[in-house]
Motif scaffolding. Structure first.
Motif, PDB file in Angstrom:
ATOM      1  N   MET A 207       0.699  -0.967  -0.149  1.00  0.00           N
ATOM      2  CA  MET A 207       0.210   0.157   0.051  1.00  0.00           C
ATOM      3  C   MET A 207       0.907   1.142  -0.069  1.00  0.00           C
ATOM      4  N   LYS A 208       0.394   2.037  -0.874  1.00  0.00           N
ATOM      5  CA  LYS A 208       1.241   3.242  -1.000  1.00  0.00           C
ATOM      6  C   LYS A 208       0.710   4.450  -0.322  1.00  0.00           C
ATOM      7  N   SER A 209       1.525   4.838   0.671  1.00  0.00           N
ATOM      8  CA  SER A 209       1.155   5.990   1.351  1.00  0.00           C
ATOM      9  C   SER A 209       0.834   7.460   0.499  1.00  0.00           C
ATOM     10  N   SER A 210      -0.104   7.946   1.144  1.00  0.00           N
ATOM     11  CA  SER A 210      -0.205   9.318   0.607  1.00  0.00           C
ATOM     12  C   SER A 210      -0.002  10.374   1.255  1.00  0.00           C
ATOM     13  N   LEU A 211       0.577  10.223   2.753  1.00  0.00           N
ATOM     14  CA  LEU A 211       1.104  11.360   3.511  1.00  0.00           C
ATOM     15  C   LEU A 211       2.395  11.608   2.829  1.00  0.00           C
ATOM     16  N   PRO A 212       2.882  12.866   3.107  1.00  0.00           N
ATOM     17  CA  PRO A 212       4.241  13.481   2.519  1.00  0.00           C
ATOM     18  C   PRO A 212       5.370  12.730   3.566  1.00  0.00           C
ATOM     19  N   LEU A 213       6.380  12.545   3.012  1.00  0.00           N
ATOM     20  CA  LEU A 213       7.575  11.946   3.565  1.00  0.00           C
ATOM     21  C   LEU A 213       7.883  12.653   4.861  1.00  0.00           C
ATOM     22  N   PRO A 214       8.074  13.744   5.226  1.00  0.00           N
ATOM     23  CA  PRO A 214       8.122  14.469   6.486  1.00  0.00           C
ATOM     24  C   PRO A 214       7.312  13.983   7.500  1.00  0.00           C
TER      25      PRO A 214
ATOM     26  N   ARG B 273       5.658  11.091   7.542  1.00  0.00           N
ATOM     27  CA  ARG B 273       5.889   9.719   7.622  1.00  0.00           C
ATOM     28  C   ARG B 273       7.185   9.693   8.531  1.00  0.00           C
ATOM     29  N   ILE B 274       8.377  10.313   8.577  1.00  0.00           N
ATOM     30  CA  ILE B 274       9.442  10.408   9.383  1.00  0.00           C
ATOM     31  C   ILE B 274       9.061  10.791  10.710  1.00  0.00           C
ATOM     32  N   ALA B 275       8.197  11.654  10.996  1.00  0.00           N
ATOM     33  CA  ALA B 275       7.848  12.090  12.201  1.00  0.00           C
ATOM     34  C   ALA B 275       7.026  11.156  12.780  1.00  0.00           C
ATOM     35  N   ALA B 276       6.087  10.331  12.244  1.00  0.00           N
ATOM     36  CA  ALA B 276       5.540   9.221  12.764  1.00  0.00           C
ATOM     37  C   ALA B 276       6.183   8.143  13.290  1.00  0.00           C
ATOM     38  N   GLY B 277       7.368   7.769  12.352  1.00  0.00           N
ATOM     39  CA  GLY B 277       8.197   6.776  12.780  1.00  0.00           C
ATOM     40  C   GLY B 277       9.141   7.238  13.984  1.00  0.00           C
ATOM     41  N   LEU B 278       9.478   8.285  14.197  1.00  0.00           N
ATOM     42  CA  LEU B 278      10.194   8.836  15.199  1.00  0.00           C
ATOM     43  C   LEU B 278       9.236   8.571  16.586  1.00  0.00           C
ATOM     44  N   ALA B 279       8.063   9.090  16.328  1.00  0.00           N
ATOM     45  CA  ALA B 279       7.194   9.034  17.549  1.00  0.00           C
ATOM     46  C   ALA B 279       7.139   7.674  17.883  1.00  0.00           C
ATOM     47  N   VAL B 280       6.954   6.588  17.016  1.00  0.00           N
ATOM     48  CA  VAL B 280       6.788   5.225  17.629  1.00  0.00           C
ATOM     49  C   VAL B 280       7.955   4.764  17.996  1.00  0.00           C
ATOM     50  N   THR B 281       9.162   5.253  17.534  1.00  0.00           N
ATOM     51  CA  THR B 281      10.515   4.786  18.150  1.00  0.00           C
ATOM     52  C   THR B 281      10.500   5.275  19.631  1.00  0.00           C
ATOM     53  N   ALA B 282      10.188   6.494  19.728  1.00  0.00           N
ATOM     54  CA  ALA B 282      10.325   7.101  21.074  1.00  0.00           C
ATOM     55  C   ALA B 282       9.408   6.320  21.955  1.00  0.00           C
ATOM     56  N   VAL B 283       8.238   5.848  21.764  1.00  0.00           N
ATOM     57  CA  VAL B 283       7.295   5.152  22.479  1.00  0.00           C
ATOM     58  C   VAL B 283       7.924   3.802  22.922  1.00  0.00           C
ATOM     59  N   GLU B 284       8.497   3.030  22.003  1.00  0.00           N
ATOM     60  CA  GLU B 284       9.076   1.820  21.988  1.00  0.00           C
ATOM     61  C   GLU B 284      10.373   1.851  23.051  1.00  0.00           C
ATOM     62  N   GLN B 285      11.209   3.103  23.013  1.00  0.00           N
ATOM     63  CA  GLN B 285      12.282   3.134  23.842  1.00  0.00           C
ATOM     64  C   GLN B 285      11.902   3.605  25.172  1.00  0.00           C
ATOM     65  N   ALA B 286      10.799   4.236  25.374  1.00  0.00           N
ATOM     66  CA  ALA B 286       9.983   4.502  26.667  1.00  0.00           C
ATOM     67  C   ALA B 286       9.876   3.458  27.499  1.00  0.00           C
ATOM     68  N   ARG B 287       8.943   2.343  26.588  1.00  0.00           N
ATOM     69  CA  ARG B 287       8.856   1.047  27.197  1.00  0.00           C
ATOM     70  C   ARG B 287       9.789   0.381  27.735  1.00  0.00           C
ATOM     71  N   LYS B 288      11.167   0.444  26.938  1.00  0.00           N
ATOM     72  CA  LYS B 288      12.208  -0.463  27.346  1.00  0.00           C
ATOM     73  C   LYS B 288      13.049   0.058  28.360  1.00  0.00           C
ATOM     74  N   LEU B 289      12.796   1.357  28.567  1.00  0.00           N
ATOM     75  CA  LEU B 289      13.574   2.225  29.656  1.00  0.00           C
ATOM     76  C   LEU B 289      13.654   1.560  30.902  1.00  0.00           C
ATOM     77  N   PRO B 290      12.515   1.074  31.706  1.00  0.00           N
ATOM     78  CA  PRO B 290      12.701   0.292  33.051  1.00  0.00           C
ATOM     79  C   PRO B 290      13.839  -0.743  33.041  1.00  0.00           C
ATOM     80  N   GLU B 291      13.893  -1.475  31.960  1.00  0.00           N
ATOM     81  CA  GLU B 291      14.822  -2.601  31.735  1.00  0.00           C
ATOM     82  C   GLU B 291      16.134  -2.328  31.650  1.00  0.00           C
ATOM     83  N   GLN B 292      16.502  -0.995  30.936  1.00  0.00           N
ATOM     84  CA  GLN B 292      17.684  -0.316  30.596  1.00  0.00           C
ATOM     85  C   GLN B 292      18.260   0.528  31.706  1.00  0.00           C
TER      86      GLN B 292
END
Length: 181
Positions: free
Chosen positions: A1-8, A10-29
């Motif tokens: 599926m081709k995304s109709s959203l602009p590249l910036p 999509r990049i911001a959404a990817g950064l937000a997901v990565t930040a949430v994942e890192q926040a979840r791993k923070l207690p272990e780290q």
């Protein structure tokens, strides 16, 4: 599926997901964080020390070319500088043998040899020689001279060390004569 959203976006959404994942791993780290921080600090410290040492070596090389180095500084002392007096057990038998050879050669050069009374004709000073002094002279003697010395030793003093050395030298000379033939 081709995304109709602009590249910036999509990049911001990817950064937000990565930040949430890192926040979840923070207690272990967090449990391993002090070890990681200390390890990285030590690595950084070692790198800095290596760089400083490399710079110091390069500086030494550059300065060494500008000024001559003293051969031995006045303040330097070495073990070789301290020459203790030799004790009785420190006497080197090989050094004594070399000294005896040089004394004998010096006396031969002067022509002032005193012929000891009663010694064998092959080696007139034989009775006064120590084992190292005799060993130093044996290579210059012929087989007949060696046999004469052995017979003289057996008749007079019969010292085991002298007889053994003469016997071994005679055997060596005979073996050399047999291989040469």
């Amino acid at each position: 599926m081709k995304s109709s959203l602009p590249l910036p976006v999509r990049i911001a959404a990817g950064l937000a997901v990565t930040a949430v994942e890192q926040a979840r791993k923070l207690p272990e780290q967090l449990t391993g964080l002090p070890v990681t921080v200390v390890s990285q600090a030590l690595q950084l410290s070692m790198r800095v020390q290596q760089r400083v040492t490399e710079l110091a070596i390069k500086g030494d090389d550059a300065l060494a070319s500008l000024r001559p180095v003293e051969e031995t500084p006045d303040w330097a002392t070495f073990d070789e500088d301290d020459t203790p007096e030799p004790q009785e057990q420190d006497i080197d038998p090989w050094l004594e043998e070399e000294r005896a050879v040089s004394e004998h050669e010096d006396s031969d050069d002067n022509g002032d040899d005193e012929i000891a009374a009663g010694g064998p004709s092959a080696l007139p000073e034989y009775d006064e020689l120590s084992v190292p002094q005799l060993r130093a002279r044996l290579r210059r003697l012929s087989l007949d001279d060696l046999e004469q010395l052995l017979a003289y030793e057996r008749e007079h003093a019969a010292r085991p060390a002298y007889q053994g050395m003469l016997t071994r030298r005679i055997a060596t000379v005979r073996a050399q004569e047999n291989t040469d033939s």
